[in-house]
Design a protein around this motif. Structure first.
Motif, PDB file in Angstrom:
ATOM      1  N   ASP A  31      -4.143  13.732   0.506  1.00 51.20           N
ATOM      2  CA  ASP A  31      -2.724  13.394   0.440  1.00 51.20           C
ATOM      3  C   ASP A  31      -2.431  12.341  -0.628  1.00 51.20           C
ATOM      4  O   ASP A  31      -1.290  12.201  -1.054  1.00 51.20           O
ATOM      5  N   TYR A  32      -3.449  11.590  -1.008  1.00 51.77           N
ATOM      6  CA  TYR A  32      -3.259  10.585  -2.048  1.00 51.77           C
ATOM      7  C   TYR A  32      -3.608  11.147  -3.431  1.00 51.77           C
ATOM      8  O   TYR A  32      -3.732  10.403  -4.389  1.00 51.77           O
TER       9      TYR A  32
ATOM     10  N   ARG B  23       7.464   2.633   7.238  1.00 50.64           N
ATOM     11  CA  ARG B  23       7.568   1.199   6.999  1.00 50.64           C
ATOM     12  C   ARG B  23       8.975   0.681   7.262  1.00 50.64           C
ATOM     13  O   ARG B  23       9.178  -0.406   7.784  1.00 50.64           O
TER      14      ARG B  23
ATOM     15  N   TYR C 226     -19.060   7.798   3.372  1.00 50.62           N
ATOM     16  CA  TYR C 226     -17.638   7.680   3.679  1.00 50.62           C
ATOM     17  C   TYR C 226     -17.065   6.356   3.175  1.00 50.62           C
ATOM     18  O   TYR C 226     -16.068   6.318   2.457  1.00 50.62           O
TER      19      TYR C 226
ATOM     20  N   ALA D  47       0.659   3.919  -2.891  1.00 52.83           N
ATOM     21  CA  ALA D  47       0.067   5.225  -2.601  1.00 52.83           C
ATOM     22  C   ALA D  47       0.843   6.334  -3.292  1.00 52.83           C
ATOM     23  O   ALA D  47       0.271   7.294  -3.818  1.00 52.83           O
ATOM     24  N   LEU D  48       2.140   6.178  -3.295  1.00 50.90           N
ATOM     25  CA  LEU D  48       2.995   7.222  -3.856  1.00 50.90           C
ATOM     26  C   LEU D  48       2.788   7.371  -5.361  1.00 50.90           C
ATOM     27  O   LEU D  48       2.790   8.485  -5.894  1.00 50.90           O
TER      28      LEU D  48
ATOM     29  N   ARG E 146      -0.790   8.693  -6.196  1.00 57.02           N
ATOM     30  CA  ARG E 146      -0.818  10.136  -5.996  1.00 57.02           C
ATOM     31  C   ARG E 146      -0.419  10.885  -7.268  1.00 57.02           C
ATOM     32  O   ARG E 146      -0.965  11.927  -7.595  1.00 57.02           O
TER      33      ARG E 146
ATOM     34  N   ASP F 299       1.141  -3.678   5.855  1.00 56.77           N
ATOM     35  CA  ASP F 299       1.854  -3.058   4.742  1.00 56.77           C
ATOM     36  C   ASP F 299       2.682  -1.863   5.186  1.00 56.77           C
ATOM     37  O   ASP F 299       3.597  -1.435   4.483  1.00 56.77           O
ATOM     38  N   TYR F 300       2.334  -1.300   6.336  1.00 65.04           N
ATOM     39  CA  TYR F 300       3.098  -0.164   6.845  1.00 65.04           C
ATOM     40  C   TYR F 300       4.181  -0.620   7.816  1.00 65.04           C
ATOM     41  O   TYR F 300       4.781   0.195   8.509  1.00 65.04           O
TER      42      TYR F 300
ATOM     43  N   ILE G  31       0.819  -1.207   0.000  1.00 62.55           N
ATOM     44  CA  ILE G  31       0.000   0.000   0.000  1.00 62.55           C
ATOM     45  C   ILE G  31       0.854   1.257   0.000  1.00 62.55           C
ATOM     46  O   ILE G  31       0.579   2.218  -0.722  1.00 62.55           O
ATOM     47  N   ALA G  32       1.909   1.238   0.813  1.00 65.29           N
ATOM     48  CA  ALA G  32       2.715   2.449   0.960  1.00 65.29           C
ATOM     49  C   ALA G  32       3.368   2.848  -0.364  1.00 65.29           C
ATOM     50  O   ALA G  32       3.343   4.016  -0.759  1.00 65.29           O
TER      51      ALA G  32
ATOM     52  N   LYS H  22     -12.278  -3.837   0.430  1.00 68.63           N
ATOM     53  CA  LYS H  22     -12.075  -4.744   1.569  1.00 68.63           C
ATOM     54  C   LYS H  22     -13.012  -5.936   1.519  1.00 68.63           C
ATOM     55  O   LYS H  22     -12.660  -7.031   1.920  1.00 68.63           O
TER      56      LYS H  22
ATOM     57  N   ALA I  94       4.460   7.207   4.776  1.00 68.54           N
ATOM     58  CA  ALA I  94       4.173   5.786   4.976  1.00 68.54           C
ATOM     59  C   ALA I  94       5.374   4.933   4.568  1.00 68.54           C
ATOM     60  O   ALA I  94       5.711   3.947   5.228  1.00 68.54           O
ATOM     61  N   LEU I  95       6.004   5.345   3.503  1.00 65.48           N
ATOM     62  CA  LEU I  95       7.115   4.560   2.963  1.00 65.48           C
ATOM     63  C   LEU I  95       8.305   4.544   3.925  1.00 65.48           C
ATOM     64  O   LEU I  95       8.981   3.525   4.087  1.00 65.48           O
TER      65      LEU I  95
ATOM     66  N   ASN J   7       3.199  14.684   3.861  1.00 67.46           N
ATOM     67  CA  ASN J   7       2.368  13.853   2.997  1.00 67.46           C
ATOM     68  C   ASN J   7       2.322  12.418   3.510  1.00 67.46           C
ATOM     69  O   ASN J   7       3.348  11.799   3.770  1.00 67.46           O
ATOM     70  N   ILE J   8       1.099  11.912   3.643  1.00 72.93           N
ATOM     71  CA  ILE J   8       0.919  10.567   4.192  1.00 72.93           C
ATOM     72  C   ILE J   8       1.607   9.511   3.336  1.00 72.93           C
ATOM     73  O   ILE J   8       2.266   8.604   3.842  1.00 72.93           O
ATOM     74  N   ALA J   9       1.453   9.648   2.038  1.00 73.63           N
ATOM     75  CA  ALA J   9       1.974   8.612   1.141  1.00 73.63           C
ATOM     76  C   ALA J   9       3.489   8.508   1.261  1.00 73.63           C
ATOM     77  O   ALA J   9       4.051   7.407   1.367  1.00 73.63           O
ATOM     78  N   GLY J  10       4.159   9.639   1.257  1.00 73.96           N
ATOM     79  CA  GLY J  10       5.605   9.622   1.387  1.00 73.96           C
ATOM     80  C   GLY J  10       6.037   9.129   2.753  1.00 73.96           C
ATOM     81  O   GLY J  10       6.947   8.304   2.889  1.00 73.96           O
TER      82      GLY J  10
ATOM     83  N   GLU K 246      -9.810  13.185   3.723  1.00 70.23           N
ATOM     84  CA  GLU K 246      -8.785  12.261   4.209  1.00 70.23           C
ATOM     85  C   GLU K 246      -7.918  11.730   3.072  1.00 70.23           C
ATOM     86  O   GLU K 246      -6.832  11.210   3.315  1.00 70.23           O
TER      87      GLU K 246
END
Lengths: 340, 340
Positions: free
Chosen positions: A90-91, B56, A305, A52-53, A56, B90-91, A48-49, A321, B52-53, B47-50, A87
């Motif tokens: 950021d993605y 991890r 949501y 996500a990047l 984005r 994944d994180y 996922i991590a 999910k 997260a990496l 940024n969450i995506a960055g 939420e």
DNA sequence: TTGTATGCGTTATCAA
DNA sequence: TTGATAACGCATACAA
């Protein structure tokens, strides 16, 4: 397990593994077989991590269509949609919302076509008709997955349904009526629209429960308000006139406050109690006035949501999910209705 | 807004901006001021995506301590914790769980010390005592944020509380009693532990409601079972013997099934109804048998889930979504209890 | 005190 | 048909 590790184990480069993973072709069958087998053996899933990047960078748009413009229930649904959008900023996610009024399949098709050109996923509060079903299947072929919201779409390849279990909502409502009336009532029903699956299932659930568990609750009258608040007042007045013994009214769909007003105007406030669904503001007002004691709620905010999140999960990982994300039916009285 | 952009705008390198963002020092005051001002002006957030990496890579451990080993309510809480852990694999997140039995502050301190050496954040079902409060503050100084779970910890710097609103739980329970008894009852109360904040607040909420809205509900007896199922049976038998007029029993804490058994053994099944909290299996069994009609639930699964997520959000972004994440009180009857 | 290089996992692009 | 490389945003080790 990462792509890099898979690549090393197979003696190929990351690019090749990527081509296999995303079915881009241009891979020798032997190599592909080896890679697929290794992936299978080691249980690789996209991270996922990392994903996500790159998602984005593509700045995906999630399209949302619903047919409840002006409907306060959908105001809550949209609030949930907006929360999810916040939420996901950021993605790089943007939500594009189309709010339609009334159940016009042609209008819905047009909205789908407009969005189809540029969205990465669609959240749809669908009209359950063959044209829409076919369109959703074609969308998937074009690479656009659809999440159905609030109401499901039959015979099609939507990836996920987010909404409530209407049948259980009906049994829960009936059980609450049974408890509050101590098992003895003269019940009049204000039904919804027969062709709306949810309304029919709710009523079915309620009737099934009453038949099996509440022999003392007698159904004396029945009418439909067609999920239309404008019709509800008149229909309820007729009902109360024709069945003066009514002491309990069960409203399956929209028009709760109007039914209450009919009860007031008929001078039956202390005699007849109203049971209904959803804590929209006009209904809560009637709860304050004591006409409605209990409502059954289906968490509209969370529906919006979760639908957007499910769409995003599909973009991120190829699937949501679960295939069905079902909201629990909540029993609410004034004390546990929290204002936002 | 990214670090890179901030760096370019300030005419410095990414490294310098990073040092300012994470207070590593070794930055000229002028440069720091400029960077801070630019960040403020442009509203930069990580940024969450960055993030997260890189999170991890550090493979953070989230420690969880609760004092409910063997308690079926906490079995649900733990299920939520495990669900969150799965979603966070994944994180690179691991959850390390310490399940204690009973409310022993010293044992809790020991468990905290064991975890403090290697966790990145702590989820704590706290004993509300000064020693624990001080320890939580020191943890934060060491860079370990604490999320309180199910019960809050006063006078300390926990970053977030995840749990229910007990006072409202009490008013909701009382309102439901009022509805189900049609406002007339001889009520006996089986209280919890006075030093447990939640139990006291629940009872307070219920009593406040009854005083204001239910003049016909008369409290005839009261006893405490100390949140101990083992004690509950005997206390309830005494209560029923001493107050034979009792037709309604309100159980504030643990021991619901035992109270029901006392009702059965006292030969009062059709006379006395029981109202209580939490749909643990033994209580649900009593619902099936008709002794309990309604329970008020506080979403144990979600409590565990949200607490771990809040801890992770704190690791990821420095703070959770909100300072208090409050579960709604749910009214449940057999029809809307969904088995997992 | 500051800058640069490298890596996290995935994907797009270009070269071979 | 395949491999190498750069990029996303953040963090850190190391060089200057």
């Amino acid at each position: 397990m990462t792509i890099k590790e898979i690549a090393k184990l197979c003696g190929v480069s990351r690019g090749t593994v990527d081509r296999v993973l995303n079915n881009r072709g241009k891979v020798k069958p032997d190599t592909e077989a080896l890679i697929l087998q290794t992936i299978e053996r080691l249980g690789y899933t996209k991270n996922i991590a990392g994903r996500a990047l790159t998602v984005r960078r593509s700045a995906p748009t999630i399209g949302v269509i619903h047919s409840g413009r002006g409907n306060p229930f959908f105001a809550d649904v949209v609030a949930g949609i907006r929360q999810a959008e916040r939420e996901l900023t950021d993605y790089g996610v943007t939500v594009e919302l189309r709010e339609l009024e009334g159940y016009d399949a042609q209008a819905q098709l047009t909205a789908i076509d407009e969005l189809a050109s540029h969205v990465s996923a669609l959240v749809l509060h669908p009209i359950n008709e063959p044209d829409i079903q076919g369109r959703v299947d074609r969308l998937l072929d074009e690479g656009i997955p659809t999440v159905t919201l609030n109401s499901d779409l039959e015979h099609c390849k939507r990836v996920c349904y987010v909404g409530s279990d209407y049948y259980t909502g009906g049994t829960t409502a009936a059980a609450i009526m049974n408890i509050c009336t101590r098992g003895a009532a003269k019940l009049s029903v204000v039904a919804g629209v027969d062709t709306v699956l949810g309304h029919r299932q709710r009523l079915l659930g309620a009737l099934d429960y009453l038949r099996e568990h509440a022999p003392g609750i007698q159904i004396v009258g029945r009418v439909s308000a067609q999920d239309d608040a404008g019709l509800a007042y008149g229909r309820a007045r007729e009902l109360l006139d024709q069945h003066p013994e009514t002491d309990t009214v069960f409203v399956v769909a929209a028009g709760v406050a109007e039914v209450c007003r009919a009860v007031i105007d008929a001078g039956r406030v202390r005699q007849a109690r109203v049971f209904a669904f959803d804590n929209v503001p006009s209904t809560v007002e009637m709860m304050r006035r004591g006409l409605v004691e209990v409502v059954i709620c289906q968490q509209p905010f969370r529906q919006g949501y979760e639908a957007v999140r499910a769409a995003f999960d599909t973009i991120l990982l190829g699937q949501p999910k679960g295939e069905r994300i079902i909201m629990e039916n909540q029993i609410r009285i004034l004390q546990n209705i929290y204002e936002k």
